[in-house]
Design an enzyme around this catalytic site. Sequence first.
Site, PDB file in Angstrom:
ATOM      1  N   CYS A  51       0.893  -1.200  -0.203  1.00 28.88           N
ATOM      2  CA  CYS A  51      -0.332  -0.043  -0.111  1.00 28.88           C
ATOM      3  C   CYS A  51       0.964   1.367   0.013  1.00 28.88           C
ATOM      4  O   CYS A  51       1.356   1.508   0.826  1.00 28.88           O
ATOM      5  CB  CYS A  51      -1.020  -0.091   1.347  1.00 28.88           C
ATOM      6  SG  CYS A  51      -1.869   1.471   1.676  1.00 28.88           S
ATOM      7  N   CYS A  79       0.109   3.922   2.389  1.00 25.69           N
ATOM      8  CA  CYS A  79       0.395   3.434   3.887  1.00 25.69           C
ATOM      9  C   CYS A  79       1.791   3.926   4.314  1.00 25.69           C
ATOM     10  O   CYS A  79       2.087   4.304   5.225  1.00 25.69           O
ATOM     11  CB  CYS A  79       0.095   1.934   4.049  1.00 25.69           C
ATOM     12  SG  CYS A  79      -1.435   1.450   3.842  1.00 25.69           S
TER      13      CYS A  79
END
Length: 111
Positions: free
Chosen positions: A33, A36
């Site tokens: 991600c 993230c």
Amino acid sequence: MAGATITVTDADFEEKVLKSEKPVLVDFWAEWCGPCRMIAPSLEAIAAEHDEITIVKLNIDENPATAAKYGVMSIPTLNVYKDGEVVKTIVGAKPKAAILRDLADFVEEKA
């Protein structure tokens, strides 16, 4: 001075998060991600600057049960738990200042 973020798993989530004496921000994230990874340095900085809240990371690929239990559909999702309950949810990547604004009820403003 507070420490860095702590890693939690499905196995120790209840002990480290739900039974915590102080609010806990859980970063639901995954290795793949991009957003993230973008917010990770901000969360590390907040963890280092604020010992009134604990910041933990839960990898949803390695710990799917907890993510499913709390209905985490997109990441990054940041849930704040207090007294075993979700009291705040922040979804998506944001700059550190915006995350701190979202956490204003849980962290003291630093001069």
